[in-house]
Motif scaffolding. Structure first.
Motif, PDB file in Angstrom:
ATOM      1  N   ALA A 138     -12.171  -0.145   6.545  1.00 43.59           N
ATOM      2  CA  ALA A 138     -11.689   1.047   5.851  1.00 43.59           C
ATOM      3  C   ALA A 138     -11.825   0.951   4.337  1.00 43.59           C
ATOM      4  N   LEU A 139     -11.970  -0.263   3.803  1.00 47.17           N
ATOM      5  CA  LEU A 139     -12.057  -0.432   2.347  1.00 47.17           C
ATOM      6  C   LEU A 139     -12.734  -1.753   2.040  1.00 47.17           C
TER       7      LEU A 139
ATOM      8  N   GLY B  80      -1.632   6.199  -2.297  1.00 45.42           N
ATOM      9  CA  GLY B  80      -3.040   6.120  -2.639  1.00 45.42           C
ATOM     10  C   GLY B  80      -3.418   4.959  -3.527  1.00 45.42           C
TER      11      GLY B  80
ATOM     12  N   PRO C 280      -8.106   6.870   1.646  1.00 40.94           N
ATOM     13  CA  PRO C 280      -7.649   6.072   2.781  1.00 40.94           C
ATOM     14  C   PRO C 280      -7.900   6.825   4.084  1.00 40.94           C
TER      15      PRO C 280
ATOM     16  N   TRP D 138      -6.800   3.787  -4.350  1.00 37.29           N
ATOM     17  CA  TRP D 138      -7.477   3.990  -3.068  1.00 37.29           C
ATOM     18  C   TRP D 138      -7.409   5.486  -2.782  1.00 37.29           C
TER      19      TRP D 138
ATOM     20  N   VAL E  79       0.864  -1.178   0.000  1.00 36.26           N
ATOM     21  CA  VAL E  79       0.000   0.000   0.000  1.00 36.26           C
ATOM     22  C   VAL E  79       0.903   1.232   0.000  1.00 36.26           C
TER      23      VAL E  79
ATOM     24  N   VAL F   7      -4.587  -4.730   4.870  1.00 38.47           N
ATOM     25  CA  VAL F   7      -5.205  -4.853   3.556  1.00 38.47           C
ATOM     26  C   VAL F   7      -5.109  -6.309   3.119  1.00 38.47           C
TER      27      VAL F   7
ATOM     28  N   ALA G  46      -9.933  -3.828   3.599  1.00 36.43           N
ATOM     29  CA  ALA G  46      -8.977  -3.283   4.570  1.00 36.43           C
ATOM     30  C   ALA G  46      -9.722  -3.060   5.880  1.00 36.43           C
TER      31      ALA G  46
ATOM     32  N   GLU H  81      -0.446  -1.346   6.977  1.00 37.55           N
ATOM     33  CA  GLU H  81      -0.059   0.033   6.735  1.00 37.55           C
ATOM     34  C   GLU H  81      -0.605   0.908   7.868  1.00 37.55           C
TER      35      GLU H  81
ATOM     36  N   PHE I  65      -1.570   4.768   8.869  1.00 34.50           N
ATOM     37  CA  PHE I  65      -1.856   6.093   8.319  1.00 34.50           C
ATOM     38  C   PHE I  65      -1.785   7.108   9.458  1.00 34.50           C
TER      39      PHE I  65
END
Length: 296
Positions: free
Chosen positions: A204-205, A175, A231, A228, A172, A239, A197, A259, A261
């Protein structure tokens, strides 16, 4: 490549004629109009959408393709075996033939097709004794008059077909979610991919299953990127990329990447302010500390 002596190209006249019309002008003159351009030349398997062959390891298989010149002038065509691309269309990858394409021997690599004529070009496929069972796609590419066209060759080596798929190199960054699908079996796969994710604050995804790529031949890999654009701002996520495909049996594989953030610019400012406050507090405490008297 040297072609076997028994493989020779043959020519067949086809009824492809262009008609000219005459236009009358005042004064009794008639001028012949230029006939419209005819259809472009083609390369194909005759009445077949693609060429198909099946045999045991070590077998020598024979077939033929056709090049049709419907035009009014002779056409010189160059032919070459080509590695099939990972698509459903009759396309071929450039460069040195790999895989089953390297097993193809054409009766001629250059032919001149007279006007309104169809040329039949035999070819042979020599299957290596150690060739694994399953599907081995290839293609034959023709080039003439400034363009290229290909006809697909679907070769199946007899024996138990094995379906195997892996998801590798998941990452990841910037983006996007990047990953690689690898067909480690002996049959063509059409993978479907789902990306999710999960973070500390929930999901989150989630991307619904999609067919990417349309076709993945055996022993081939394809690197893919999934954008993505939104995020999380602050979260730690895992993910997961899950790929599945139908084959002799349904196969499923997955790969993961982690990952974190963090909103780095605000965090950097906050960290700097905390450091300044800590130094100021330490200095204040040092000035307020009473002096230590020496011992007599």
């Amino acid at each position: 490549m040297a072609a076997p002596a028994r493989l020779t190209a043959t020519l067949t006249v086809v009824l492809c004629t262009a008609t000219a019309t005459a236009t009358a002008y005042p004064g009794g003159h008639a001028v012949a109009a230029t006939p419209p351009p005819g259809p472009a030349w083609t390369v194909d398997g005759g009445d077949r959408p693609y060429l198909y062959a099946q045999g045991e390891p070590g077998a020598v298989l024979e077939d033929e393709l056709q090049v049709t010149n419907p035009g009014a002038r002779p056409l010189t065509v160059r032919l070459r075996p080509a590695t099939a691309t990972a698509t459903d269309t009759a396309a071929a990858a450039p460069g040195r033939p790999r895989g089953a394409a390297a097993w193809i021997t054409l009766a001629a690599e250059k032919i001149t097709v007279p006007p309104r004529t169809r040329a039949k070009v035999p070819f042979s496929i020599t299957v290596p004794p150690a060739a694994p069972p399953g599907d081995h796609p290839a293609a034959v590419t023709a080039s003439a008059a400034g363009r290229e066209a290909s006809v697909r060759v679907h070769l199946r080596v007899s024996g138990p077909a094995v379906a195997a798929l892996t998801v590798e190199d998941v990452s990841v960054s910037a983006g996007a979610v990047r990953y690689t699908l690898v067909n480690r079996g002996s049959t063509v796969l059409r993978p479907r991919v789902t990306i999710t994710a999960d973070g500390l604050f929930g999901e989150a995804l989630r991307r619904t299953p999609r067919s990417l790529p349309p076709e993945l031949p055996p022993a081939r890999r394809v690197a893919l990127t999934e954008k993505w654009s939104d995020p999380p701002v602050l979260d730690a996520v895992e993910v997961r990329v899950v790929a599945s495909a139908e084959g002799p049996r349904r196969v499923r594989a997955s790969g993961t990447a982690s990952e974190v953030f963090v909103p780095w610019p605000p965090l950097a400012v906050l960290t700097g302010l905390s450091a300044v406050a800590a130094v100021a507090l330490w200095s204040r405490r040092r000035r307020a500390r009473p002096p230590v008297e020496g011992a007599c």
